[in-house]
Design a protein around this motif. Sequence first.
Motif, PDB file in Angstrom:
ATOM      1  N   ALA A   1       0.812  -1.214   0.000  1.00 55.69           N
ATOM      2  CA  ALA A   1       0.000   0.000   0.000  1.00 55.69           C
ATOM      3  C   ALA A   1       0.849   1.269   0.000  1.00 55.69           C
ATOM      4  CB  ALA A   1      -0.932  -0.003   1.215  1.00 55.69           C
ATOM      5  N   HIS A   2       2.161   1.133   0.048  1.00 56.24           N
ATOM      6  CA  HIS A   2       3.033   2.306   0.157  1.00 56.24           C
ATOM      7  C   HIS A   2       4.194   2.232  -0.835  1.00 56.24           C
ATOM      8  CE1 HIS A   2       1.128   3.844   3.879  1.00 56.24           C
ATOM      9  NE2 HIS A   2       0.892   2.558   4.102  1.00 56.24           N
ATOM     10  N   LEU A   3       3.933   1.690  -2.011  1.00 56.60           N
ATOM     11  CA  LEU A   3       5.010   1.473  -2.972  1.00 56.60           C
ATOM     12  C   LEU A   3       5.653   2.767  -3.440  1.00 56.60           C
ATOM     13  CD1 LEU A   3       3.704  -1.492  -5.152  1.00 56.60           C
ATOM     14  CD2 LEU A   3       5.556  -1.503  -3.482  1.00 56.60           C
ATOM     15  N   THR A   4       4.845   3.794  -3.666  1.00 58.63           N
ATOM     16  CA  THR A   4       5.414   5.058  -4.149  1.00 58.63           C
ATOM     17  C   THR A   4       6.392   5.629  -3.139  1.00 58.63           C
ATOM     18  OG1 THR A   4       3.444   5.553  -5.471  1.00 58.63           O
ATOM     19  CG2 THR A   4       4.905   7.399  -4.938  1.00 58.63           C
ATOM     20  N   GLY A   5       6.009   5.620  -1.863  1.00 58.86           N
ATOM     21  CA  GLY A   5       6.900   6.125  -0.831  1.00 58.86           C
ATOM     22  C   GLY A   5       8.151   5.275  -0.682  1.00 58.86           C
ATOM     23  N   ILE A   6       8.007   3.956  -0.796  1.00 64.54           N
ATOM     24  CA  ILE A   6       9.156   3.059  -0.712  1.00 64.54           C
ATOM     25  C   ILE A   6      10.133   3.325  -1.852  1.00 64.54           C
ATOM     26  CG2 ILE A   6       9.861   0.631  -0.920  1.00 64.54           C
ATOM     27  CD1 ILE A   6       7.260  -0.084   0.588  1.00 64.54           C
TER      28      ILE A   6
ATOM     29  N   ALA B   1      19.444   9.470  -4.120  1.00 64.74           N
ATOM     30  CA  ALA B   1      19.989  10.455  -5.050  1.00 64.74           C
ATOM     31  C   ALA B   1      20.543   9.783  -6.299  1.00 64.74           C
ATOM     32  CB  ALA B   1      21.085  11.274  -4.351  1.00 64.74           C
ATOM     33  N   ASN B   2      20.017   8.604  -6.617  1.00 71.10           N
ATOM     34  CA  ASN B   2      20.486   7.888  -7.802  1.00 71.10           C
ATOM     35  C   ASN B   2      20.084   8.672  -9.058  1.00 71.10           C
ATOM     36  OD1 ASN B   2      20.886   6.097  -9.960  1.00 71.10           O
ATOM     37  ND2 ASN B   2      20.337   4.305  -8.739  1.00 71.10           N
ATOM     38  N   PRO B   3      21.046   9.196  -9.812  1.00 64.45           N
ATOM     39  CA  PRO B   3      20.708  10.030 -10.969  1.00 64.45           C
ATOM     40  C   PRO B   3      20.060   9.263 -12.108  1.00 64.45           C
ATOM     41  CG  PRO B   3      23.068   9.587 -10.925  1.00 64.45           C
ATOM     42  CD  PRO B   3      22.508   9.042  -9.643  1.00 64.45           C
ATOM     43  N   ARG B   4      20.129   7.945 -12.073  1.00 68.00           N
ATOM     44  CA  ARG B   4      19.554   7.138 -13.153  1.00 68.00           C
ATOM     45  C   ARG B   4      18.047   6.928 -12.979  1.00 68.00           C
ATOM     46  NH1 ARG B   4      23.089   4.268 -16.348  1.00 68.00           N
ATOM     47  NH2 ARG B   4      25.291   4.707 -15.922  1.00 68.00           N
ATOM     48  N   ILE B   5      17.510   7.294 -11.813  1.00 72.02           N
ATOM     49  CA  ILE B   5      16.085   7.114 -11.546  1.00 72.02           C
ATOM     50  C   ILE B   5      15.477   8.486 -11.325  1.00 72.02           C
ATOM     51  CG2 ILE B   5      14.390   5.896 -10.156  1.00 72.02           C
ATOM     52  CD1 ILE B   5      16.655   4.038  -9.258  1.00 72.02           C
ATOM     53  N   ALA B   6      14.737   8.960 -12.305  1.00 67.25           N
ATOM     54  CA  ALA B   6      14.246  10.336 -12.288  1.00 67.25           C
ATOM     55  C   ALA B   6      13.152  10.560 -11.251  1.00 67.25           C
ATOM     56  CB  ALA B   6      13.731  10.711 -13.679  1.00 67.25           C
ATOM     57  N   SER B   7      12.356   9.527 -10.969  1.00 66.07           N
ATOM     58  CA  SER B   7      11.230   9.687 -10.055  1.00 66.07           C
ATOM     59  C   SER B   7      10.794   8.330  -9.545  1.00 66.07           C
ATOM     60  CB  SER B   7      10.055  10.367 -10.777  1.00 66.07           C
ATOM     61  OG  SER B   7       9.564   9.516 -11.807  1.00 66.07           O
ATOM     62  N   ALA B   8       9.919   8.349  -8.532  1.00 70.02           N
ATOM     63  CA  ALA B   8       9.364   7.092  -8.027  1.00 70.02           C
ATOM     64  C   ALA B   8       8.535   6.399  -9.102  1.00 70.02           C
ATOM     65  CB  ALA B   8       8.511   7.368  -6.790  1.00 70.02           C
ATOM     66  N   GLU B   9       7.863   7.193  -9.925  1.00 69.91           N
ATOM     67  CA  GLU B   9       7.039   6.622 -10.988  1.00 69.91           C
ATOM     68  C   GLU B   9       7.878   5.881 -12.023  1.00 69.91           C
ATOM     69  OE1 GLU B   9       6.779   9.723  -9.807  1.00 69.91           O
ATOM     70  OE2 GLU B   9       4.944   9.296  -8.654  1.00 69.91           O
TER      71      GLU B   9
END
Length: 313
Positions: free
Chosen positions: A60-65, A72-80
């Motif tokens: 139920a909290h995947l976006t926050g996880i 600060a991983n530059p390869r991942i722009a967002s949680a989405e």
Amino acid sequence: MRIAFVGKGGSGKTTLSALFSRRLAESGAPVLAIDGDINQHLAEALGHDGPPPAAPPLGAHLTGIKDYLRGANPRIASAEAMIKTTPPGRGSRLLTLLDDDELHTRHVRRVGGVPLMVTGEFDESDLGVACYHSKLSGVELYLGHLVDGPGEYVVVDMTAGADAFASGLFTRFDVTFLVAEPTRKGVSVYRQYRDHAREFGIRIAVIGNKVTGEDDLLFLKEAVGDDLLTHVGHSSWVRAAEQGRDSGALERENVHALDVMRDAVDAVPRDWARLHAHAVEFHLRNARAWAGADLASQIDPEYVPGPQPQSAD
């Protein structure tokens, strides 16, 4: 060490997951139990009585996880942009077992003396629009970002049957205990697991359960051969516990079986490079399956997780 318990429905894998976790906790070892089954019963098997524990489910909290783990991983722009197979890289937020960080503080509650996390139930709003494996995304991301050390244990009660092979989660464990009853149906899941696991070098050890005599034991030995590690007999203590009664202590022979299982786990060396290679492989499978999604770029080619992150070379 990461340990999965698998088996057909009704084999007793949840009961053995709980017994093994409690035995580890009673010895003073750091242990985290995770309920990754579609039927959430691990808390009850650990001795919880009443409403579900207050810990928020991972599913139920995947976006926050995701937002927390990407750091600060530059390869991942967002949680989405982050999916369940996204491996850590430089800048990612790594976890240590049962630390007082945001993720453990929010999602872990102690049940029956054992720290427990849960994926969450497959509820009515998911029917017809979601796959249960989406609930397991939190577990897969957690294990992918966890840097656990010797003498630390994560015990995951997996979904029943061979469903675990529908995602890459099955490659995230050091040892997989397959719980099998001494019946033809009981060992059928073993054959499925054995064939899939060999392809990826996954360690499988069979735990015979509900063994009542030499005939049962001989049946299991003939069916699974050297993969049979140990067996657990009928337990009056377990039955009493399931009925809410206290009947003293677990039978000596069943305690011995749990200790044999721990010795087998402790004998397995951690192979960080193998774990990471599997994580990368399944992430690339997702990248190929999701045409147009630039998922391959999330992989940091110069990074392998571990106590001291190192170059992939």
